[in-house]
Design an enzyme around this catalytic site. Structure first.
Site, PDB file in Angstrom:
ATOM      1  N   LYS A 197      -5.873   0.691 -29.543  1.00 27.92           N
ATOM      2  CA  LYS A 197      -5.453   1.467 -30.715  1.00 27.92           C
ATOM      3  C   LYS A 197      -5.634   0.603 -31.951  1.00 27.92           C
ATOM      4  CE  LYS A 197      -1.564   3.781 -32.905  1.00 27.92           C
ATOM      5  NZ  LYS A 197      -0.274   4.454 -32.717  1.00 27.92           N
ATOM      6  N   LYS A 250      -8.384   4.886 -29.583  1.00 30.66           N
ATOM      7  CA  LYS A 250      -7.926   5.626 -30.758  1.00 30.66           C
ATOM      8  C   LYS A 250      -8.212   4.829 -32.013  1.00 30.66           C
ATOM      9  CE  LYS A 250      -3.725   7.203 -32.916  1.00 30.66           C
ATOM     10  NZ  LYS A 250      -2.306   7.029 -33.002  1.00 30.66           N
TER      11      LYS A 250
HETATM   12  C1  PBG Z   1       2.735   6.461 -33.443  1.00 29.50           C
HETATM   13  C2  PBG Z   1       1.466   7.210 -33.513  1.00 29.50           C
HETATM   14  C3  PBG Z   1       0.584   7.359 -34.595  1.00 29.50           C
HETATM   15  C4  PBG Z   1      -0.398   8.258 -34.149  1.00 29.50           C
HETATM   16  C5  PBG Z   1      -0.110   8.582 -32.838  1.00 29.50           C
HETATM   17  N1  PBG Z   1       1.031   7.914 -32.457  1.00 29.50           N
HETATM   18  C6  PBG Z   1       0.646   6.824 -35.961  1.00 29.50           C
HETATM   19  C7  PBG Z   1       0.485   5.384 -36.207  1.00 29.50           C
HETATM   20  O1  PBG Z   1       0.268   4.568 -35.319  1.00 29.50           O
HETATM   21  O2  PBG Z   1       0.630   5.014 -37.366  1.00 29.50           O
HETATM   22  C8  PBG Z   1      -1.539   8.780 -34.985  1.00 29.50           C
HETATM   23  C9  PBG Z   1      -2.080  10.119 -34.548  1.00 29.50           C
HETATM   24  C10 PBG Z   1      -2.937  10.822 -35.547  1.00 29.50           C
HETATM   25  O3  PBG Z   1      -3.310  10.268 -36.601  1.00 29.50           O
HETATM   26  O4  PBG Z   1      -3.280  11.985 -35.280  1.00 29.50           O
HETATM   27  N2  PBG Z   1       2.664   5.083 -33.479  1.00 29.50           N
END
Ligand code: PBG
Length: 327
Positions: A197, A250
């Protein structure tokens, strides 16, 4: 023999021929639809930052989930939106919290639906960060956060979750969650880890939708640097060693190369998250008349699958199936 003897256009001549030789297809069962649950009753409220998406109260979300299940989409990823925030993210492990109630309501109406709560503290901490802060308040404290995540995971499993999806990017969290689940008798609850991520700028619209946008600073001390690819393989490898059942990359479109690398390096199912910024860009470009939405959505989802994803988390899931974009 006249040149050219090989004519690749022969198999592109008709829709039938094109369908016969198509290498990649996106099926409803490849898709996971993301939802934001809010407190209250009878609520289906448009989300400003994600045109076409809604905040649902638990009762309406259960109805919505039944509808998407009937369309062939087997799984939903859930986010909780709440005003109840504190330093310990205690609302996240409240047995009567928004996600716990959402899981129960969806399972009561549609037992076959695969329910996947996103596991993170950022919607529940007053700092808006993904875990507990260090004493000086300047960073997320990794190891105490592991205990918190494990506690939330067990609470979601108790509510009936099928898969837990940790999105926090703490070191060691998959192992901590796996052993807590096993200790509490949930050895059949799977883990889909947000393994690679990135600290991406494409999450902006999500933070408004999830009410986690007020945080100070960045997530760069825990999420990955978008410049790194080899590091993604290390992250994925560690999560697998710690017990992940599905690994996720992601965001999706800026990381098609990473999806491909992970696909080739590991035999596990690979998920890719077509995130909020990717969704919003298409929606806004469509509204501006710059592109046609349906073929762009189709091409986007196909590209993510072609890169090597088995599963795609996308806010387009319902629309793509319902409107027949993928046929
Ligand atoms: C929580 C999380 C996030 C997303 C999914 N889980 C935000 C982040 O990490 O700031 C992003 C999902 C999206 O942008 O659709 N940590």
């Amino acid at each position: 023999m006249t040149f050219p003897a090989t004519r690749l256009r022969r198999l592109r001549r008709t829709q039938g021929l094109r369908r016969m030789v198509r290498e990649t297809s996106v099926r409803p069962e490849d898709l996971i639809m993301g939802y934001f649950a809010v407190a209250g009753k009878g609520i289906k409220r448009p989300i400003q930052s994600l045109p076409g998406q809604f905040h649902f109260s638990v009762d309406r979300l259960a109805r919505e989930a039944k509808e998407v299940y009937k369309l062939g989409i087997p799984a939903v990823l859930l986010f909780g939106v709440t005003q109840k925030k504190d330093a310990e993210a205690s609302e996240a492990w409240n047995p009567d919290g928004i996600i716990q109630r959402a899981i129960q309501a969806i399972k009561a109406k549609t037992p076959e639906m695969v329910v996947i709560p996103d596991l993170c503290a950022c919607e529940y901490t007053d700092s808006g960060h993904c875990g507990l802060l260090t004493a000086d308040g300047r960073d997320v404290d990794n190891d105490p956060t592991l205990e918190l995540l494990a506690r939330i995971a067990v609470s979601y499993a108790r509510a009936g979750a099928d898969i837990i999806a940790p999105s926090d990017m703490m070191d060691g969290r998959v192992g901590a969650i796996r052993s807590a689940l096993d200790d509490e008798g949930f050895n059949q609850v799977a883990i889909m880890s947000y393994a690679a991520k990135y600290a991406s700028a494409f999450y902006g619209p999500f933070r408004e939708a999830a009410g986690s946008g007020q945080f100070q600073g960045t997530r760069q001390s825990y999420q990955m640097d978008p410049a790194n690819a080899r590091e993604a393989l290390r992250e994925v490898e560690l999560d697998i060693e710690e017990g992940a059942d599905i690994v996720m990359v992601k965001p999706a479109l800026p990381c098609l190369d990473i999806i491909r690398l992970v696909r080739e390096a590991f035999p596990l199912p690979v998920a890719a998250y077509n995130v909020s910024g990717e969704y919003a860009m298409i929606r806004h470009a469509e509204k501006a008349g710059a592109i046609a939405g349906p073929p762009v959505i189709r091409e986007t989802l196909t590209a993510i699958k072609r890169a090597g994803a088995d599963l795609i988390i996308t806010y387009f899931a319902r629309e793509a199936i319902e409107q027949g974009y993928l046929d």
